[in-house]
Design an enzyme around this catalytic site. Sequence first.
Site, PDB file in Angstrom:
ATOM      1  CE1 TYR A 100      13.620  31.678   6.502  1.00 55.13           C
ATOM      2  CE2 TYR A 100      13.471  29.146   6.123  1.00 55.13           C
ATOM      3  CZ  TYR A 100      13.403  30.528   5.626  1.00 55.13           C
ATOM      4  OH  TYR A 100      13.214  30.694   4.480  1.00 55.13           O
TER       5      TYR A 100
ATOM      6  CG  MET B  65       9.907  23.934   0.700  1.00 58.37           C
ATOM      7  SD  MET B  65       9.131  25.155  -0.376  1.00 58.37           S
ATOM      8  CE  MET B  65       8.037  25.504   0.770  1.00 58.37           C
TER       9      MET B  65
ATOM     10  CE  LYS C  53      -0.376  -0.585   5.005  1.00 57.65           C
ATOM     11  NZ  LYS C  53      -0.929  -1.322   5.921  1.00 57.65           N
TER      12      LYS C  53
HETATM   13  C1  LIG Z   1      -0.355  -2.415   6.660  1.00 57.91           C
HETATM   14  C2  LIG Z   1      -0.682  -3.569   7.058  1.00 57.91           C
HETATM   15  C3  LIG Z   1       0.096  -4.707   7.070  1.00 57.91           C
HETATM   16  C4  LIG Z   1       1.644  -4.785   7.098  1.00 57.91           C
HETATM   17  O1  LIG Z   1       2.082  -4.294   8.511  1.00 57.91           O
HETATM   18  P1  LIG Z   1       3.557  -4.089   8.644  1.00 57.91           P
HETATM   19  O2  LIG Z   1       3.638  -3.599  10.290  1.00 57.91           O
HETATM   20  O3  LIG Z   1       4.127  -2.951   7.848  1.00 57.91           O
HETATM   21  O4  LIG Z   1       4.176  -5.318   8.437  1.00 57.91           O
HETATM   22  C5  LIG Z   1      -0.416  -6.136   7.457  1.00 57.91           C
HETATM   23  N1  LIG Z   1      -1.711  -5.999   7.630  1.00 57.91           N
HETATM   24  C6  LIG Z   1      -2.609  -4.864   7.508  1.00 57.91           C
HETATM   25  C7  LIG Z   1      -4.217  -5.008   7.793  1.00 57.91           C
HETATM   26  C8  LIG Z   1      -2.117  -3.707   7.162  1.00 57.91           C
HETATM   27  O5  LIG Z   1      -3.071  -2.756   7.170  1.00 57.91           O
END
Ligand SMILES: *Cc1c(COP(=O)(O)O)cnc(C)c1O
Length: 402
Positions: free
Chosen positions: A293, A341, A58
């Site tokens: 800054y 930035m 993801k």
């Molecule tokens: C993001 C996610 C994972 C992976 O988690 P990690 O801690 O990055 O290994 C697994 N299962 C679900 C449902 C997730 O949302």
Amino acid sequence: MVSDTAAPIPAPRGVPLAAAAPGANARPRLHIDLDALVANYRTLEAAAPGAAVGAAVKADGYGLGAALVVRALSAAGCRAFFVANAQEGAQLRRARAAPAEARIHVLGGIFPGDEPFFAEHALTPVLNTRDQVRLWAEARAAWRAAGPASLHVDTGMNRLGLSLAEVEELLTMPDLLASAGVDVLMSHLACASEPEHGLNGLQRERFLAIAARLGPHAPQARLSLANSAGAFLSAHGGVDYALDLVRPGIALYGGSPFDPAVSHPPTPLRPVAHLFAPILQVRDVAAGDSIGYGATFTAPAPMRVATVAIGYADGFLRAAAAGGYGVLAGERTPIVGRVSMDLISVDVSAAGAAARPGAWVEFLGAHADLEDQAVAAETISYEFLTRLGPRCERSYSGGAVQ
Ligand SMILES: *Cc1c(COP(=O)(O)O)cnc(C)c1O
């Protein structure tokens, strides 16, 4: 003294970067080592023997480029990928990043009207509510292309998934369950980053109890509970969290899934993300002078300071000023003053002649630990990686996909 020698910027040493585009020198570079990704995949296979290893990809593969990550992991044998929403999944299908038989699970669930999109792109919805179970059961009756589903039950996270009450209700509708074609039954651990947390064992018990009751109605369902931390917990404590399918994300990308403040199993992972930025200018600062800054940092003694082309617009979080660092010629160069930035300043007093315009300072990689940088920025490796922005020039090596 201000040094402004305009030397061409060579590639960072030890990292096989593609030649930069003309005029692209004075910007950060993010190199992604797909061989290290695959090595981490093998480490997870070893940590969870007997389980299939899927991959959470993801958020564009935790910011590192989902299509190339999926291609490399597919070549390594991975056949289950987890994305947040259907668009992320469709992009992977359009790029033909994974073989057709690989599952792309959509964690966010499915909503009315989206069924043809899921069917067309061969996406596997993760059913999070009883209504979604019904929706997919009806879709499968209408479209032959609608494949199997995953069913997510909540066991203590209280975020996504069917509640225990909904599971009870579903058990009274076994035909619905059968028509939805559930072949992965999953839940998600809330506290796996803390191995001793009591919720881990409790969630596992609840999950296995639900699986035992749902099992007769979905006999082919594989069980999946563990993220990265869960996969390592199995190898360590002798309690099987891995079950049939693990879903690591961060560990594949080289990040420790454990809270650094608590004792945890070893995680022999290789860094995947290598982040460098070039020095634009080097200056000598007198004791009492301030930097950047807000004049938040005052030099306690004379020091050499390099101004480096990376800033919060590249994803280098402002909070990292508190303890973040670069590495130059084997020396730590602490960040001094605020992160701007496009720029940060680092104290290069210890780096000697290596501190010159055009030299590359490492911020992530073999000498600059992802976990350290994340802790310095009061965050976690996940956020640090997913923030790295499009202004970083990206390159890839390895993964048998060049
Ligand atoms: C993001 C996610 C994972 C992976 O988690 P990690 O801690 O990055 O290994 C697994 N299962 C679900 C449902 C997730 O949302």
